[in-house]
Scaffold this motif. Structure first.
Motif, PDB file in Angstrom:
ATOM      1  N   PRO A  55      -2.178   5.394   3.883  1.00  0.00           N
ATOM      2  CA  PRO A  55      -2.818   6.020   2.726  1.00  0.00           C
ATOM      3  C   PRO A  55      -2.472   5.323   1.398  1.00  0.00           C
ATOM      4  N   SER A  56      -1.230   4.839   1.245  1.00  0.00           N
ATOM      5  CA  SER A  56      -0.884   4.257  -0.054  1.00  0.00           C
ATOM      6  C   SER A  56      -1.675   2.979  -0.315  1.00  0.00           C
ATOM      7  N   GLY A  57      -1.963   2.198   0.718  1.00  0.00           N
ATOM      8  CA  GLY A  57      -2.759   0.986   0.532  1.00  0.00           C
ATOM      9  C   GLY A  57      -4.232   1.229   0.851  1.00  0.00           C
ATOM     10  N   ASP A  58      -4.555   2.402   1.318  1.00  0.00           N
ATOM     11  CA  ASP A  58      -5.907   2.788   1.735  1.00  0.00           C
ATOM     12  C   ASP A  58      -6.546   1.770   2.691  1.00  0.00           C
ATOM     13  N   PHE A  59      -5.861   1.503   3.800  1.00  0.00           N
ATOM     14  CA  PHE A  59      -6.445   0.606   4.810  1.00  0.00           C
ATOM     15  C   PHE A  59      -6.061   1.081   6.218  1.00  0.00           C
TER      16      PHE A  59
ATOM     17  N   VAL B 230      -5.878 -14.717   5.325  1.00  0.00           N
ATOM     18  CA  VAL B 230      -4.497 -14.639   4.886  1.00  0.00           C
ATOM     19  C   VAL B 230      -3.663 -15.634   5.691  1.00  0.00           C
ATOM     20  N   GLU B 231      -2.698 -16.253   4.996  1.00  0.00           N
ATOM     21  CA  GLU B 231      -1.813 -17.207   5.678  1.00  0.00           C
ATOM     22  C   GLU B 231      -0.640 -16.451   6.301  1.00  0.00           C
ATOM     23  N   PHE B 232      -0.097 -17.046   7.368  1.00  0.00           N
ATOM     24  CA  PHE B 232       1.130 -16.454   7.921  1.00  0.00           C
ATOM     25  C   PHE B 232       2.222 -16.472   6.846  1.00  0.00           C
ATOM     26  N   GLY B 233       2.904 -15.363   6.634  1.00  0.00           N
ATOM     27  CA  GLY B 233       4.043 -15.305   5.716  1.00  0.00           C
ATOM     28  C   GLY B 233       3.676 -14.956   4.280  1.00  0.00           C
ATOM     29  N   GLU B 234       2.398 -15.064   3.941  1.00  0.00           N
ATOM     30  CA  GLU B 234       1.950 -14.769   2.577  1.00  0.00           C
ATOM     31  C   GLU B 234       1.973 -13.239   2.352  1.00  0.00           C
ATOM     32  N   THR B 235       2.489 -12.803   1.185  1.00  0.00           N
ATOM     33  CA  THR B 235       2.541 -11.357   0.929  1.00  0.00           C
ATOM     34  C   THR B 235       1.382 -10.948   0.030  1.00  0.00           C
ATOM     35  N   ILE B 236       0.716  -9.903   0.418  1.00  0.00           N
ATOM     36  CA  ILE B 236      -0.433  -9.421  -0.350  1.00  0.00           C
ATOM     37  C   ILE B 236      -0.134  -7.995  -0.787  1.00  0.00           C
ATOM     38  N   ASP B 237      -0.425  -7.731  -2.042  1.00  0.00           N
ATOM     39  CA  ASP B 237      -0.154  -6.400  -2.577  1.00  0.00           C
ATOM     40  C   ASP B 237      -1.422  -5.575  -2.574  1.00  0.00           C
ATOM     41  N   LEU B 238      -1.409  -4.460  -1.885  1.00  0.00           N
ATOM     42  CA  LEU B 238      -2.574  -3.565  -1.866  1.00  0.00           C
ATOM     43  C   LEU B 238      -2.128  -2.241  -2.489  1.00  0.00           C
ATOM     44  N   SER B 239      -2.428  -2.047  -3.758  1.00  0.00           N
ATOM     45  CA  SER B 239      -2.037  -0.855  -4.536  1.00  0.00           C
ATOM     46  C   SER B 239      -0.565  -0.515  -4.349  1.00  0.00           C
ATOM     47  N   GLY B 240       0.266  -1.517  -4.435  1.00  0.00           N
ATOM     48  CA  GLY B 240       1.711  -1.264  -4.341  1.00  0.00           C
ATOM     49  C   GLY B 240       2.276  -1.341  -2.935  1.00  0.00           C
ATOM     50  N   THR B 241       1.413  -1.399  -1.935  1.00  0.00           N
ATOM     51  CA  THR B 241       1.878  -1.577  -0.563  1.00  0.00           C
ATOM     52  C   THR B 241       1.805  -3.058  -0.235  1.00  0.00           C
ATOM     53  N   ARG B 242       2.923  -3.604   0.240  1.00  0.00           N
ATOM     54  CA  ARG B 242       2.956  -5.041   0.507  1.00  0.00           C
ATOM     55  C   ARG B 242       2.703  -5.298   1.991  1.00  0.00           C
ATOM     56  N   VAL B 243       1.749  -6.170   2.253  1.00  0.00           N
ATOM     57  CA  VAL B 243       1.457  -6.500   3.653  1.00  0.00           C
ATOM     58  C   VAL B 243       1.594  -8.006   3.863  1.00  0.00           C
TER      59      VAL B 243
ATOM     60  N   SER C  69      -3.650 -14.770  16.363  1.00  0.00           N
ATOM     61  CA  SER C  69      -3.119 -13.407  16.486  1.00  0.00           C
ATOM     62  C   SER C  69      -1.894 -13.222  15.594  1.00  0.00           C
ATOM     63  N   ALA C  70      -1.816 -12.045  15.001  1.00  0.00           N
ATOM     64  CA  ALA C  70      -0.749 -11.786  14.040  1.00  0.00           C
ATOM     65  C   ALA C  70      -0.144 -10.407  14.260  1.00  0.00           C
ATOM     66  N   GLN C  71       1.124 -10.301  13.861  1.00  0.00           N
ATOM     67  CA  GLN C  71       1.718  -8.985  13.666  1.00  0.00           C
ATOM     68  C   GLN C  71       1.557  -8.700  12.175  1.00  0.00           C
ATOM     69  N   ILE C  72       1.463  -7.441  11.821  1.00  0.00           N
ATOM     70  CA  ILE C  72       1.297  -7.128  10.409  1.00  0.00           C
ATOM     71  C   ILE C  72       2.491  -6.301   9.941  1.00  0.00           C
ATOM     72  N   ALA C  73       3.162  -6.836   8.920  1.00  0.00           N
ATOM     73  CA  ALA C  73       4.265  -6.081   8.318  1.00  0.00           C
ATOM     74  C   ALA C  73       3.715  -5.297   7.127  1.00  0.00           C
ATOM     75  N   ILE C  74       4.126  -4.041   7.029  1.00  0.00           N
ATOM     76  CA  ILE C  74       3.621  -3.174   5.954  1.00  0.00           C
ATOM     77  C   ILE C  74       4.845  -2.527   5.295  1.00  0.00           C
ATOM     78  N   ALA C  75       5.008  -2.734   3.996  1.00  0.00           N
ATOM     79  CA  ALA C  75       6.205  -2.207   3.343  1.00  0.00           C
ATOM     80  C   ALA C  75       5.863  -1.487   2.054  1.00  0.00           C
ATOM     81  N   ALA C  76       6.524  -0.349   1.835  1.00  0.00           N
ATOM     82  CA  ALA C  76       6.414   0.363   0.561  1.00  0.00           C
ATOM     83  C   ALA C  76       7.608   1.292   0.466  1.00  0.00           C
ATOM     84  N   ASP C  77       8.101   1.483  -0.755  1.00  0.00           N
ATOM     85  CA  ASP C  77       9.187   2.428  -1.019  1.00  0.00           C
ATOM     86  C   ASP C  77      10.371   2.253  -0.062  1.00  0.00           C
ATOM     87  N   GLY C  78      10.709   0.997   0.200  1.00  0.00           N
ATOM     88  CA  GLY C  78      11.908   0.742   1.001  1.00  0.00           C
ATOM     89  C   GLY C  78      11.752   0.967   2.480  1.00  0.00           C
TER      90      GLY C  78
END
Lengths: 546, 336
Positions: free
Chosen positions: B17-21, B74-87, B98-107
């Motif tokens: 919800p925070s990144g709306d995706f 998107v490149e491997f390792g590149e961080t993208i900010d989606l409304s404060g959520t980093r992917v 094929s990729a794994q997706i890391a999603i980080a927000a608020d620690g």
């Protein structure tokens, strides 16, 4: 163990006979002694291996893994041996080198040397040292549950293919030899003389007849031939030498253990050929019973007193190969038969009788007799040249078999399944049915009941037609099976030929056909014209009434 | 912040919800992050799609150039900010792109692994571990029975069979994205240099792999020029398994059906499918790889999705790692 395990893995999934022969022959050629001999024994059913109970295996696997995880695994795989073979490693990842795995011969020797208390530890150790495929083979061998769809006969044919020797030679030697068959392989590879047999009462390859084909009897003088009834039992060979007595099937499998009643009555010395049947001998004035009664006694390792009483076995003698020690196979039919008559006369009357000759003066007369035999357990006539020697194999000329015409019914195609190998892109296994009265009265209450399954009898061109029908008229699918349209006014009618019919409690229809095949496509008929279950029941009853 | 406020299963799929995706949504959504190109993960019709270059290319090949509103590589390792959520995207080793997706927000950091494997595969970038608090793992082969053997050993079986049965055409069932190309590449690595014949449905994806620098050797269409059946005697033909039951397969002399799949580990599966030569080659983790990965990452929590969820959850319990099944529907493991 690796080569044997790989062979099993392939054999189980190879449907074609030629494919199996090739795999076996390559295994025999590429695998060293004594492993290949034990492999051969495992396949031919002559391997003696200390047995392991499934409960012990389950115990061993639960020593090393969570019971819940084991249960999930077993539920998924469905076969205990395979489950254990696959889960044994748990999280261990290191792979076992092929050459560090114990050899099949080492496994057999080790297992058979174990004392009772040593089994547990040894099995655990072997499971640790084998890879999953070899582990599976080992468990199957040790639990005695090796089912790979290869008969002893096929294994011998593969030996013949690999060596260029004749299979009858191999069969003659077979029962005098023991695993790991090193002398046999040495001879097959031309490195040694033919092994000399020490064991008496060995199996000798049997003489087989050719079916009478169109015009085969033309120009043959009936006076040169004798005829006998062809009884619907199984062909056997009885061999008695000294105190050793053996009963062999036509392919040379030793079935003595399942027929102690016969073996006990083998008071003669020599080797005879005959039909194994259930019921009473002609000279004890009791009836010969049907093949389905005989079936109760077949494919058993042992037999209980009840079976012996309810299904007594006897032998109807056809021929003699050895009269005491004397090899009489080169003598002619007439001479052999008088020897046989003498031997049978002296044998117990309730277990042995002599197959009667059928007098005839012309082929036409014999044909009439064949079509209407005096006993329902007769399936045709045998025709034998009076001057014929007893020769192993299926030679054209001296012996003919002339079977009763098969039964025929018109049935409706109901289900189809894809075949294997060459036929994997064809719907080639067909289930067919006939009409029966359903729960409702009147013709509207009629429904089709499946009565059998056939996967041959048709030509390649006919298969194309059937396949097309199935693909275009599928109404439902159940996994690999397709249900096809089968309504009174629309569907596919086939003429099914079969050799016999019996009551069956295993089939919903209550009847089971023997050897059904699709004789003709009846595109000229509508399903409503197909036969009814009552017709089939009448055939069963006519047969039973005799 | 509790993990399931950052990411949770919604009817259309995993939602942030925070990144709306959504990640690999099952139905069209406004913004989707796609792990890889298999059709059960990469569906058409989304508004904006974020994925690796290769995954976007594969989606365009399979669904047509208009498969979504806007596509952002998107490149491997590149961080993208989606409304404060980093992917960020990291190699999963499953198929090309094929990729794994890391999603980080608020620690809190999630790793959505998609489908992944850890054994070497010359047709895609190797798996990289991604440190995370919550690891979302697949469990396609999540039972202790699955131990994928060395794929070269499996190809060895095929080469042996080709020698034993030189008159038969060997039909290898392999799914069109990833498995087919991997099998062909493995054949080449094992020294097989004769032409490999491919079913028409594989050609675009094989061409694409070649264009990305993965040499597949001499590939030819498995079509028939005016009926000479002997053409394919002893040939290797690769196609989707479904094709082998079709009339298409009749052009091959005495076909011997092989199937390259992790499912081939279980004999009964091979037998039911009419497979004569099972080749245990999988693009997913086997049981030891799954458990090893969880041990290596040591996440605070494991979520288990598509496959044998209950067994892997049980294993986590025994290992003292909090775990739960996600029960996401719609993933059918096209890739194995």
């Amino acid at each position: 163990m690796k080569a044997f395990a790989a062979l099993l893995d392939r054999l189980v999934l190879t449907p074609s006979r030629n494919g199996k022969l090739k795999l076996l022959a390559d295994y025999f050629r590429d695998t060293p002694d004594p492993d290949r001999g034990y492999g051969l024994a495992a396949i031919a059913g002559t391997l003696d291996l200390k047995s392991v109970k499934p409960a012990l295996l389950r115990d061993l696997v639960l020593e090393r893994m969570d019971e819940v995880l084991f249960r999930y695994s077993y539920d998924y795989v469905g076969d205990l041996a395979e489950t254990i073979a696959l889960v044994w490693d748990q999280e261990r990842k290191e792979r076992i080198d092929d050459d560090r795995q114990p050899r099949l011969s080492a496994v057999v020797t080790r297992m058979n040397a174990l004392g009772r208390t040593e089994v547990r530890g040894a099995v655990r150790d072997l499971l640790d040292r084998l890879d999953p495929s070899a582990r599976f083979a080992f468990i199957k061998l040790a639990t005695g549950a090796l089912r790979i769809g290869v008969s002893a006969r096929l294994a011998k044919q593969a030996l013949a293919d690999f060596s260029g020797r004749d299979i009858t030679e191999i069969e003659t030697l077979w029962h005098g030899l023991e695993p790991p068959y090193e002398a046999l392989f040495a001879w097959l590879e031309g490195r040694a003389e033919r092994p000399v047999l020490a064991t008496p009462a060995i199996f000798h390859s049997v003489m087989l007849a050719n079916p009478v084909g169109e015009g085969d009897l033309d120009g043959l003088d009936p006076a040169d031939f004798a005829a006998e009834w062809k009884w619907d039992g199984i062909r056997v060979q009885l061999s008695a030498a000294g105190s050793t007595r053996r009963l062999y099937s036509r392919s040379g499998d030793d079935i003595s253990a399942a027929f102690p009643d016969i073996v006990e009555a083998m008071t003669f010395q020599g080797v005879i050929d005959g039909e194994l049947l259930v019921g009473g001998t002609a000279r004890s004035n009791s009836a010969t019973r049907t093949f389905s009664d005989l079936q109760q006694r077949l494919n058993r390792k042992t037999v209980n007193a009840r079976m012996l009483e309810d299904y007594p076995a006897f032998v109807r003698a056809y021929d003699i190969l050895f009269d005491a020690e004397a090899d009489v196979r080169p003598e002619n039919f007439v001479t052999r038969r008088s020897r046989l008559a003498e031997l049978v006369e002296a044998a117990p009357h309730d277990r042995f009788d002599l197959s009667p000759l059928v007098p005839f003066s012309s082929w036409g007369e014999l044909e009439r007799l064949r079509a209407d035999p005096p006993d329902p357990v007769i399936e045709g006539v045998m025709i034998k040249r009076l001057d014929s020697a007893y020769q192993a194999g299926r030679l054209k000329g001296p012996w003919f078999k002339w079977k009763r015409d098969p039964y025929n019914v018109d049935a409706v195609l109901m289900y189809a399944q894809r075949g294997h190998g060459k036929r994997s892109s064809y719907y080639s296994d067909f289930t067919f049915g006939v009409w029966a009265q359903g729960p409702e009265d009147g013709p509207e209450g009629d429904m089709l009941v499946p009565v059998g399954k056939a996967y041959f009898g048709f030509t390649d061109a006919e298969l194309e037609v059937l396949d097309r029908f199935v693909r275009n008229n599928t109404v439902e699918r159940f996994g690999p099976v397709r249900a096809v349209r089968a309504e009174p006014e629309f569907g596919f009618v086939v003429e099914v030929a079969f050799e016999g019919i019996n009551r069956s409690t295993r089939h919903k229809s209550g009847v089971a056909m023997r050897f059904p095949r699709i004789a003709r496509l009846r595109e000229d008929k509508l399903p409503r014209d197909a036969d009814r279950l009552e017709t089939l029941m009448a055939l069963v009853e006519a047969k039973e009434a005799g | 912040m509790k993990p399931d406020q950052l990411l949770y299963p919604a009817p259309a799929g995993l939602y942030c919800p925070s990144g709306d995706f959504y990640v690999d949504p099952m139905r069209p959504v406004a913004r989707a992050l796609i792990t890889h190109g298999h059709s059960d993960h990469a569906r058409a019709g989304h508004g904006a799609v974020l994925a690796t270059r290769e995954t976007l290319d594969i989606m365009a090949i399979r669904h047509g150039p208009d498969f979504c509103g806007t596509a952002q590589p998107v490149e491997f390792g590149e961080t993208i900010d989606l409304s404060g959520t980093r992917v960020s995207f990291h190699p999963a080793g499953h198929v090309l792109g094929s990729a794994q997706i890391a999603i980080a927000a608020d620690g809190t950091r999630f790793c959505v692994s998609g489908d992944y494997k850890r054994s070497p595969d010359p047709t895609c970038a190797p798996y990289e571990p991604v440190a995370c608090d919550v690891f979302i793992t697949e469990a396609t082969f999540g039972l202790p029975v699955f131990h994928h053997p060395d794929p070269k050993g499996e190809i060895g079986k095929l080469l042996t069979s080709l020698k034993q049965f030189p008159e038969r055409s060997h039909l290898i069932g392999a799914y069109s994205l990833g498995k087919a190309q991997r099998v062909i590449r493995l054949l080449r690595d094992c020294g097989y240099d004769r032409p490999v014949y491919i079913h028409g449905s594989l050609s675009k994806l094989c061409d694409y792999y070649v264009s990305r620098g993965i040499d597949l050797g001499d590939l030819r269409p498995a079509t028939l020029e005016k009926g000479d059946r002997t053409d394919f005697a002893g040939a290797v033909v690769v196609g989707p398994p479904s094709a082998f039951g079709e009339r298409w397969a009749r052009r091959f002399p005495e076909p011997l059906v092989a199937f390259a799949s992790g499912w081939m580990m279980v004999r009964q599966r091979a037998k039911q499918g009419g497979v004569e030569l099972p080749l245990v080659i999988s693009d997913h983790c086997d049981w030891p790889e799954l458990t090893e990965t969880i041990r290596d990452l040591a996440p605070a929590e494991v979520w288990v999705t598509h496959g044998r969820e209950e067994a892997l959850v049980r294993w986590c319990e025994l290992a003292g790692i909090p775990a739960r099944p996600l029960h996401l529907v719609g993933y059918e493991d096209e890739g194995d």
